[in-house]
Motif scaffolding. Structure first.
Motif, PDB file in Angstrom:
ATOM      1  N   VAL A  56      -3.682  -7.497  -7.162  1.00 61.05           N
ATOM      2  CA  VAL A  56      -2.828  -7.900  -6.029  1.00 61.05           C
ATOM      3  C   VAL A  56      -3.510  -7.481  -4.732  1.00 61.05           C
ATOM      4  O   VAL A  56      -4.153  -6.428  -4.670  1.00 61.05           O
ATOM      5  CB  VAL A  56      -1.436  -7.243  -6.151  1.00 61.05           C
ATOM      6  CG1 VAL A  56      -0.635  -7.372  -4.856  1.00 61.05           C
ATOM      7  CG2 VAL A  56      -0.672  -7.865  -7.315  1.00 61.05           C
ATOM      8  N   GLU A  57      -3.393  -8.308  -3.681  1.00 62.73           N
ATOM      9  CA  GLU A  57      -3.830  -7.893  -2.353  1.00 62.73           C
ATOM     10  C   GLU A  57      -2.669  -8.052  -1.390  1.00 62.73           C
ATOM     11  O   GLU A  57      -1.961  -9.067  -1.410  1.00 62.73           O
ATOM     12  CB  GLU A  57      -5.040  -8.702  -1.907  1.00 62.73           C
ATOM     13  CG  GLU A  57      -6.216  -8.466  -2.849  1.00 62.73           C
ATOM     14  CD  GLU A  57      -7.520  -9.064  -2.360  1.00 62.73           C
ATOM     15  OE1 GLU A  57      -8.349  -9.389  -3.202  1.00 62.73           O
ATOM     16  OE2 GLU A  57      -7.689  -9.211  -1.125  1.00 62.73           O
ATOM     17  N   ILE A  58      -2.466  -7.058  -0.569  1.00 57.97           N
ATOM     18  CA  ILE A  58      -1.357  -7.048   0.392  1.00 57.97           C
ATOM     19  C   ILE A  58      -1.940  -6.865   1.783  1.00 57.97           C
ATOM     20  O   ILE A  58      -2.766  -5.977   2.005  1.00 57.97           O
ATOM     21  CB  ILE A  58      -0.365  -5.918   0.060  1.00 57.97           C
ATOM     22  CG1 ILE A  58       0.223  -6.146  -1.343  1.00 57.97           C
ATOM     23  CG2 ILE A  58       0.752  -5.839   1.094  1.00 57.97           C
ATOM     24  CD1 ILE A  58       1.103  -5.035  -1.831  1.00 57.97           C
ATOM     25  N   GLY A  59      -1.524  -7.729   2.705  1.00 57.95           N
ATOM     26  CA  GLY A  59      -2.091  -7.738   4.045  1.00 57.95           C
ATOM     27  C   GLY A  59      -1.689  -6.537   4.888  1.00 57.95           C
ATOM     28  O   GLY A  59      -1.055  -5.576   4.414  1.00 57.95           O
ATOM     29  N   ALA A  60      -2.029  -6.598   6.163  1.00 57.20           N
ATOM     30  CA  ALA A  60      -1.746  -5.520   7.110  1.00 57.20           C
ATOM     31  C   ALA A  60      -0.320  -5.647   7.631  1.00 57.20           C
ATOM     32  O   ALA A  60       0.211  -6.744   7.785  1.00 57.20           O
ATOM     33  CB  ALA A  60      -2.731  -5.600   8.275  1.00 57.20           C
ATOM     34  N   GLY A  61       0.300  -4.510   7.898  1.00 59.89           N
ATOM     35  CA  GLY A  61       1.609  -4.493   8.538  1.00 59.89           C
ATOM     36  C   GLY A  61       2.725  -5.061   7.693  1.00 59.89           C
ATOM     37  O   GLY A  61       3.770  -5.447   8.221  1.00 59.89           O
ATOM     38  N   CYS A  62       2.555  -5.125   6.362  1.00 56.55           N
ATOM     39  CA  CYS A  62       3.627  -5.625   5.485  1.00 56.55           C
ATOM     40  C   CYS A  62       4.631  -4.517   5.164  1.00 56.55           C
ATOM     41  O   CYS A  62       4.333  -3.331   5.316  1.00 56.55           O
ATOM     42  CB  CYS A  62       3.041  -6.142   4.169  1.00 56.55           C
ATOM     43  SG  CYS A  62       2.040  -7.611   4.376  1.00 56.55           S
ATOM     44  N   THR A  63       5.809  -4.936   4.688  1.00 53.30           N
ATOM     45  CA  THR A  63       6.829  -3.974   4.253  1.00 53.30           C
ATOM     46  C   THR A  63       7.398  -4.456   2.927  1.00 53.30           C
ATOM     47  O   THR A  63       7.889  -5.569   2.825  1.00 53.30           O
ATOM     48  CB  THR A  63       7.974  -3.859   5.270  1.00 53.30           C
ATOM     49  OG1 THR A  63       8.632  -5.121   5.392  1.00 53.30           O
ATOM     50  CG2 THR A  63       7.459  -3.448   6.647  1.00 53.30           C
ATOM     51  N   ILE A  64       7.334  -3.594   1.924  1.00 55.61           N
ATOM     52  CA  ILE A  64       7.883  -3.924   0.601  1.00 55.61           C
ATOM     53  C   ILE A  64       8.881  -2.842   0.240  1.00 55.61           C
ATOM     54  O   ILE A  64       8.509  -1.679   0.032  1.00 55.61           O
ATOM     55  CB  ILE A  64       6.767  -4.022  -0.452  1.00 55.61           C
ATOM     56  CG1 ILE A  64       5.720  -5.043   0.025  1.00 55.61           C
ATOM     57  CG2 ILE A  64       7.340  -4.411  -1.809  1.00 55.61           C
ATOM     58  CD1 ILE A  64       4.590  -5.271  -0.952  1.00 55.61           C
TER      59      ILE A  64
END
Lengths: 315, 315, 315
Positions: free
Chosen positions: C190-198
């Motif tokens: 998985v790759e998650i970008g910048a400034g995300c919120t999970i």
């Protein structure tokens, strides 16, 4: 913004190189934007269009680029060629931005049972009440005031500068920053999600009322006033100087324009856009946001156009 | 991306296990995407559909999965079975991602009177000019270049990887990352809000022109070129490889698609979506964004459908 | 959420001051929301409307504010005046939020060749696999589980609290936080970008399937289940407890409402809004998102209204 102590006009005039038309020994208590001024305050104006508003405001002293102001109405005038630059000079003198030499300022006051997680930045004169949780990588900039039982999720910024510029397209740099000297005030029992941004007021306070809950990646502009018990879902954006009254619900990705008012207990459905004020106690939908039932009927009407066409052209 | 020093094709071929069809002693200066290549560069292509574009590009050397390329037009070919993997091998060799052992790299260059607030990350070979303010919890990734008088509000990321993948749905992992080796260049007098994300170019630079002001929670994709004196309100999103010319204004929550151009001084109203290029000096609104006056008339027409219906069916 | 070890009902009853109607020596294995409960779990219910659902759920033990429950169906009841407060008491007892005394918890497990950049926060019992990159200023909150080959860009938050409140408008604070005790699980590649919120699940897990790629400033709500090989462009927002099946593509600024399902390989075009479930293998567009071709025809029909009007009123 109030000065640490009252200043004589003659001292202010010396600072900004102004000519005083009025009482040199009068006292100035602070400087504020035209819609925020109180008696004793300075205000600045650089466009004839706004001269009258300034002269009729609560301001006691006006930094202005004209000496020909009819009936200065008991105000003291400080004449300068460029009032905007004078404003910047005053702000930079009384409220200079300073580098922090540590992540949590010695002048910050933190209440009982409040948990500060790692990598948090807490600026000068920040105050945080009791029983709060400030999660990792949050930035609380100078002068932020936070009540009790407040939770701020990770990565959120409180107190970033207003997005507010002096615009002149006849110079190389069109937009010159109107230096922010206000702050953010957050009342008790507020919760703010992760990755949010709440800008400080330009000269006064951005305000979040008690019990309001804000989801992730929400933006709140400078000087915006949010009431009590509001609920903002993720990715809502509210522009500057807007008033959101108590009990308002904004669902996900709603956008709200500047300087308007959304009335008490109004609900705005997801992805709607609010370009002008809305009455309270109603449900809104669409762009521009209108009564939700009316909007839904509109969507049904659109689906009937082919039937209309058939009747008109093919009958 | 340019190599630290020119490399012979034979050395590159050994690295990626390629068969050279052409001049083994020719020199390669770097590797770039097809629309960014300059003479002396390597480029890669893995789909016959793009063979011709590559052969007619400025690239001197082509990493390709076919030997049967009609008229290779003076280019040197490096034949491999999987050009995408060869690209990754070259990037990882010449620009490997490395762990930082400190929050501010020793190779970063920081100008005079520039303030770096706490919890900031500054990567390798970052350059920051004079009189800048980098607020708390900002991340400036490797190779970011920043001019003078730049302000970056808290929590912002500059130089995150491009969202750019090689897609093949006949394997377990459909999307394989096209490793980014470009950077972000920010000119003088730019201000960037809190919680923004600006991706680096894939092989070249994402660029923000002088005097441009960007509000909070704005996303700017890889390789996007932003002109001078632009104004982007909060929560604007711009996809990759798009060109925004000088003086463009994008209001809140506007979305702009990839690889298009928005002309000089265009204004796009809040929440609009831009799927294709827009001429300059006009105001746009809606999704898809069209001339704002036309869009407003369209909204009025929609409200007249019931009246039409009444006339047609009930008269 | 499971307890560290099974607890007798009598011990739970003592903790929340409940009257047991049933087997005092029965064992409780954990507490979960109604749609997540398994046999042996506690569940709570405070509104008669949901009594039946609870009584027919897999839960073994029900915290409830009524003794008059017809046919309690083999369940043990724990009678209290305020089941929501009892839930909070249990969560705060078994999973209390604790201050971290360091940026990377001693109980975190970090795999081989995984790079942790500066200013990262890693909470209690976090697990990260091999060959991952966790960029600067990322926050991984307690109990987050991350597979191999995962990249998380700078400034992202994983594991923030659910935006989930108990609402009662007859008290001073309308919204009381439903304390989150779930976590976030991220699979391999998985790759998650910048400034995300999970956000973490309320009592269970928010889940991101293998190979899914997420761009910047994306929000994913509590308990949402994202399949494998999905692609989410920048500024997408997905509300809580939604299911996104494998291979779904959401383009920029798409908003997805809560508790719905988007079927396998569906594509939702930019800025669309999804208020209810969508079938797989189709392309959607608009708000509410419908078949994209139908939506495009609708936009054409709108442009024909003036022609209709002319024919009907001016002929």
């Amino acid at each position: 913004m109030k000065f640490p102590q009252p200043e004589t006009l003659s001292r202010i005039a010396a600072l900004i190189n102004a000519e005083i038309i009025g009482d040199e020994q009068a006292q100035a208590f602070g400087i504020n934007e035209i819609h925020k001024v109180e008696p004793g305050d300075l205000v600045f104006v650089d466009h004839p269009k706004y001269y009258d508003t300034c002269l009729q405001s609560e301001a006691s002293h006006i930094i202005i680029n004209s000496k020909d102001v009819a009936g200065s109405a008991g105000k003291n005038l400080l004449y300068v060629a460029d009032p905007f630059e004078a404003y910047l000079t005053i702000i930079n003198h009384f409220r200079p931005f300073q580098a922090a030499d540590k992540a949590i300022s010695d002048t910050a006051v933190i209440g009982k049972n409040t948990l500060i997680m790692p990598n948090v930045f807490i600026g000068k004169d920040v105050e945080i009440g009791d029983n709060c949780i400030i999660h990792a990588n949050v930035s609380l900039l100078d002068d932020t005031k936070i009540g009790n039982n407040v939770v701020i999720q990770a990565g959120t910024t409180v107190g970033s500068d207003a997005f507010y510029y002096n615009t002149k397209k006849d110079r190389g740099i069109w937009y010159k920053k109107m230096q922010s000297c206000g702050n953010v005030v957050i009342e008790d029992d507020v919760e703010i999600g992760a990755g949010c941004t709440i800008d400080r007021g330009v000269t006064a306070s951005t305000f979040i009322g008690a019990g309001t809950k804000i989801d992730n990646l929400v933006h709140i502009g400078h000087d915006t006033q949010v009431g009590k018990n509001c609920l903002f879902a993720a990715q809502v954006g509210i522009a500057g100087a807007t008033t959101i009254e108590d009990g308002v619900v904004l669902w996900g990705q709603v956008g709200v324009s500047k300087t308007l008012t959304i009335g008490k207990n109004a609900v705005v459905l997801a992805q709607s856009g609010v370009p002008s004020s809305l009455e309270g106690d109603k449900v809104y939908f669409g762009y521009p946001a209108i009564d939700a039932a009316e909007k839904r009927r509109e969507l049904v009407w659109i689906k009937r156009i082919p039937q209309l066409w058939k009747k008109v052209f093919d009958q």
